[in-house]
Design an enzyme around this catalytic site. Sequence first.
Site, PDB file in Angstrom:
ATOM      1  N   ASN A  12       0.763  -1.135  -0.077  1.00 13.99           N
ATOM      2  CA  ASN A  12      -0.091  -0.112  -0.102  1.00 13.99           C
ATOM      3  C   ASN A  12       0.737   1.291  -0.078  1.00 13.99           C
ATOM      4  O   ASN A  12       0.353   2.428  -0.245  1.00 13.99           O
ATOM      5  CB  ASN A  12      -1.027  -0.101   1.173  1.00 13.99           C
ATOM      6  CG  ASN A  12      -0.185   0.042   2.471  1.00 13.99           C
ATOM      7  OD1 ASN A  12       0.909  -0.388   2.705  1.00 13.99           O
ATOM      8  ND2 ASN A  12      -0.769   0.888   3.322  1.00 13.99           N
ATOM      9  N   LYS A 276       5.226 -12.271   7.718  1.00 13.96           N
ATOM     10  CA  LYS A 276       5.884 -11.009   8.662  1.00 13.96           C
ATOM     11  C   LYS A 276       6.165 -11.375   9.957  1.00 13.96           C
ATOM     12  O   LYS A 276       7.514 -11.225  10.483  1.00 13.96           O
ATOM     13  CB  LYS A 276       4.934 -10.063   8.553  1.00 13.96           C
ATOM     14  CG  LYS A 276       4.755  -9.160   7.141  1.00 13.96           C
ATOM     15  CD  LYS A 276       3.713  -7.758   7.664  1.00 13.96           C
ATOM     16  CE  LYS A 276       3.107  -7.433   6.633  1.00 13.96           C
ATOM     17  NZ  LYS A 276       3.823  -7.123   5.281  1.00 13.96           N
TER      18      LYS A 276
HETATM   19  P1  ADP Z   1       1.895  -5.958   2.915  1.00 13.01           P
HETATM   20  O1  ADP Z   1       1.434  -5.503   1.421  1.00 13.01           O
HETATM   21  O2  ADP Z   1       2.306  -4.830   3.768  1.00 13.01           O
HETATM   22  O3  ADP Z   1       2.883  -7.289   2.983  1.00 13.01           O
HETATM   23  P2  ADP Z   1      -0.115  -8.020   3.462  1.00 13.01           P
HETATM   24  O4  ADP Z   1      -1.841  -7.762   2.961  1.00 13.01           O
HETATM   25  O5  ADP Z   1       0.730  -9.040   3.100  1.00 13.01           O
HETATM   26  O6  ADP Z   1       0.402  -6.488   3.322  1.00 13.01           O
HETATM   27  O7  ADP Z   1      -0.297  -7.951   5.154  1.00 13.01           O
HETATM   28  C1  ADP Z   1      -1.096  -7.053   6.075  1.00 13.01           C
HETATM   29  C2  ADP Z   1      -2.545  -7.479   6.409  1.00 13.01           C
HETATM   30  O8  ADP Z   1      -2.411  -8.811   7.341  1.00 13.01           O
HETATM   31  C3  ADP Z   1      -3.417  -6.642   6.974  1.00 13.01           C
HETATM   32  O9  ADP Z   1      -4.135  -5.783   6.090  1.00 13.01           O
HETATM   33  C4  ADP Z   1      -4.167  -7.739   7.562  1.00 13.01           C
HETATM   34  O10 ADP Z   1      -5.552  -7.714   7.205  1.00 13.01           O
HETATM   35  C5  ADP Z   1      -3.576  -8.960   7.568  1.00 13.01           C
HETATM   36  N1  ADP Z   1      -3.715  -9.802   8.903  1.00 13.01           N
HETATM   37  C6  ADP Z   1      -3.721 -11.130   9.095  1.00 13.01           C
HETATM   38  N2  ADP Z   1      -3.514 -11.532  10.495  1.00 13.01           N
HETATM   39  C7  ADP Z   1      -3.284 -10.413  11.191  1.00 13.01           C
HETATM   40  C8  ADP Z   1      -3.071 -10.245  12.407  1.00 13.01           C
HETATM   41  N3  ADP Z   1      -3.130 -11.132  13.454  1.00 13.01           N
HETATM   42  N4  ADP Z   1      -2.961  -8.707  12.959  1.00 13.01           N
HETATM   43  C9  ADP Z   1      -2.871  -7.891  12.148  1.00 13.01           C
HETATM   44  N5  ADP Z   1      -3.182  -7.865  10.706  1.00 13.01           N
HETATM   45  C10 ADP Z   1      -3.283  -9.303  10.187  1.00 13.01           C
HETATM   46 MG    MG Z   2       2.427  -9.374   2.168  1.00  9.49          MG
END
Ligand code: ADP
Ligand code: MG
Length: 312
Positions: A12, A276
């Site tokens: 994002n 992550k």
């Molecule tokens: P990026 O492009 O930053 O890698 P991702 O979509 O891969 O983004 O990862 C971020 C997303 O992880 C958040 O938008 C959220 O919907 C999701 N998510 C899943 N599990 C969790 C959690 N336990 N706590 C916070 N976010 C979570």
């Molecule tokens: Mg991701």
Amino acid sequence: MGERVVIALGGNAILRPKQEATVAVQLKNLETSAEQIARIEQLNYEVVLTHGNGPQVGNILRQNEVAKEVVPPAPLEVCNAQSQGFIGYMMEQTIKNALKKNQSNASVVTLYTQTEVDRKDPAFKQPNKPIGIFYDEDEAKKLAEEKEWTMMEDAGRGYRRVVPSPMPLSIHGMEAISHLLEKNIIVIAGGGGGIPVYKDDEGMLHGLEAVIDKDRTGKKMAEQVDADIFMMLTDVPNVYINYGKPNQKKLEELSVAEAEQYMQEGHFADGSMGPKMEAAISFAKGGRKAIICALDEADRALQGKAGTRIVG
Ligand code: ADP
Ligand code: MG
């Protein structure tokens, strides 16, 4: 100099869901992270940046597909290299402009980066990362035969090509980074997880059609440049347990043991927060700090006032 931090920017930072992928839109989005980087530079950190490239490399693949009768299509690793170049340009420019506003004399360089993987990584037997455009069933069958692509049905929306997502073994160019950081230069490297390459039996490098997870590459880079802190900036302010449920609870500062416990309990989704947290835990284990936070709170998270911080 101050502490050394490697920062991985989430998708994002460059393009948000449903936005049109024009350069103007992407430059505008990048202003938020550029301001943060300029603030972090003022706090006297040495900064290495990496970033995702999913939507951008998808569009480059699509351009190749649409124009294939006119110009021979480039393989995936070359599309990846192209995306590093143009995203690096946009990031470098927005960060330079933010530094200028702060009257900082730091500079910024972008390094195109190869990431070495093992040809025998089990991921090559199970391609699972969808890329590029959707095809109908007949086209999918034809491409599978002609190009030996693996095609997979994607959630009822049609067929897509899937490629392997191997583990990064070693990121090229990291020896150069330390010299640049010591000269007050912010470095952008490892974009899109890096260009996947492998070494053959004679030690010769070759490109591979694969995609490497940017958070895994970021963590590897952080280890290779001996960083004190590894940060992942994303679209949520914190990591939560019981995420999305009425009893969800945000995590602020926690130990490696606590993070591992929550990981085992299955609080972090596979394709998003899972990788992550896996990277954060693995980095923090060496007695260092990993941070997961929102894009616009990076400076506050570094000062212990925001985000989720895993301390080893
Ligand atoms: P990026 O492009 O930053 O890698 P991702 O979509 O891969 O983004 O990862 C971020 C997303 O992880 C958040 O938008 C959220 O919907 C999701 N998510 C899943 N599990 C969790 C959690 N336990 N706590 C916070 N976010 C979570
Ligand atoms: Mg991701």
